[in-house]
Design an enzyme around this catalytic site. Structure first.
Site, PDB file in Angstrom:
ATOM      1  N   TRP A  38      55.063  41.347  43.880  1.00 41.92           N
ATOM      2  CA  TRP A  38      54.611  39.966  44.023  1.00 41.92           C
ATOM      3  C   TRP A  38      55.611  38.994  43.425  1.00 41.92           C
ATOM      4  O   TRP A  38      55.820  37.906  43.975  1.00 41.92           O
ATOM      5  CB  TRP A  38      53.216  39.797  43.436  1.00 41.92           C
ATOM      6  N   ASP A  94      51.691  33.312  37.960  1.00 36.68           N
ATOM      7  CA  ASP A  94      50.819  33.860  38.985  1.00 36.68           C
ATOM      8  C   ASP A  94      49.887  34.855  38.308  1.00 36.68           C
ATOM      9  O   ASP A  94      50.297  35.935  37.895  1.00 36.68           O
ATOM     10  CB  ASP A  94      51.655  34.549  40.062  1.00 36.68           C
ATOM     11  N   LYS A 110      40.149  38.670  43.632  1.00 36.51           N
ATOM     12  CA  LYS A 110      40.187  39.838  42.750  1.00 36.51           C
ATOM     13  C   LYS A 110      39.221  39.670  41.570  1.00 36.51           C
ATOM     14  O   LYS A 110      38.418  40.545  41.293  1.00 36.51           O
ATOM     15  CB  LYS A 110      41.615  40.081  42.263  1.00 36.51           C
TER      16      LYS A 110
END
Length: 362
Positions: free
Chosen positions: A103, A173, A197
């Site tokens: 990511w 993030d 999530k």
């Protein structure tokens, strides 16, 4: 209701059963309006009260730091990868990144399309299985910001602390571990996360940012890609993902009822320790992928002795009601994602299955 699966999906992921049942009870007629919240105007008083309540509840869980705004956006964290450099990377500056895996790499790739980037630290030489020491950051000259990924969902690594960057904006993030533990929001200029999530269903991206960072965006940017558009309109410039925001508010209530972030952190620690202990005590049958100091409490990644054995594990686990234990296709192996809403009992059931599988195949 039929028996619920043991849901270890990486995202969209498990939601609290209590929240799902509450949503079910309110689905058709929300607050005696004669409508579902999905049917009503986002300009109406009923929806706006939910919208504002979710913002206030989120900041409250983080200690109500002054000078921060909550935005509810769309496009996932992947859109933020581009919006951040578009809004904050100025002429002559470099966007600094900590390169920790899949990511982080995607965030860097998007920033490279916008302007100059610099890798301030990297764990690539360790195949992203051990996080870099943030004390040894090497920032560029004229850094616009430093971007870190708190938890790499695919590799299974997680930062336990964050660097002090002084006057340089720190952006994070937190898509896969936001609200899984307490953190000091005032240390960051911006934190962002896809909701799917730990916060709610897919379709909502939460941004927590210092108001001075997002109050004025470059004028040449398209309207929807400017942070000042959204902060100036309370995230209501266009139609928001209203049902997802309602669900976030209910998940935040659920976190409050479990002792806030401290209570959730303790449960997450116990869940992670339970599974990691089984891996470490299996005499090599199960092998943890990540250096122990870098292990994630959200995504437990592990391998077996062969790909054939891993396929057998995944197939047998599915037959027993376990969902989502295959590792990401880019790295293989196995992965148990144990976000906030995954019950401790599901982790116990997984450990029992792991013991049985080892007995049958050792």
């Amino acid at each position: 209701m039929t028996k619920r699966s043991y849901n270890f999906n990486a995202g969209p992921a498990a939601l609290p059963l209590e929240v799902l049942e509450k949503a079910q009870s309110e689905f058709v007629d929300f607050r005696e309006s004669g409508m579902s919240i999905m049917e009503m105007s986002h300009r109406g008083a009923i929806y706006e009260s939910v919208h504002n309540e979710a913002q206030e509840r989120l900041l409250s869980l983080l200690g109500n730091p002054s000078g921060y705004k909550v935005l509810f956006l769309q496009g996932g964290a992947s859109t933020q990868f581009a919006m951040i450099p578009m809004n904050f990377l100025g002429e002559g500056q470099q966007a600094n990144y900590v390169k920790t895996g899949s990511w982080a790499n995607k965030a860097i790739k998007e920033a490279q399309l916008i302007g100059k980037t610099h890798v301030a630290a990297s764990s690539e030489s360790d195949k992203y299985m051990k996080l870099p020491e943030l004390s040894s950051l090497q920032l560029s000259e004229q850094p616009a910001y430093l971007h870190v990924t708190s938890n790499e969902t695919i590799e299974g690594t997680q930062f336990k602390e964050f660097p002090d960057t002084g006057s340089i904006p720190l952006i994070c993030d937190m898509s896969s571990d936001i609200l899984s533990r307490p953190f000091d929001l005032s240390q960051f200029a911006m934190v962002y996360a896809g909701a799917q999530k730990n916060l709610g269903p897919s379709g909502v991206t939460v941004v927590l940012a210092r108001e001075d960072m997002i109050s004025s965006s470059p004028k040449h940017l398209p309207t929807m890609l400017r942070y000042d558009t959204h902060v100036g309109n309370n995230s209501l410039y266009n139609t928001p993902p209203s049902f997802g925001i309602y669900m976030i508010n209910e998940v935040l209530k659920w976190i409050e009822a479990r002792g806030g972030l401290e209570g959730v952190q303790e449960l997450n620690r116990k869940k992670a320790e339970l599974i990691y202990n089984e891996i470490d005590n299996s005499e090599g049958f199960y092998q943890g992928c990540v250096d122990p100091a870098s292990r994630s409490h959200m995504n437990v990644t592990f391998r077996l002795g062969s790909e054939e054995l891993e396929k057998a594990f995944a197939k047998a686990s599915e037959q027993e009601g376990f969902i989502g234990l295959k590792g990401h296709r880019s790295v293989g192996g196995l992965r148990a994602s144990i976000y906030n809403a995954v019950p401790y009992e599901s982790c116990e059931a997984l450990v029992n299955f792991m013991k049985q599988f080892q007995e049958q195949h050792a």
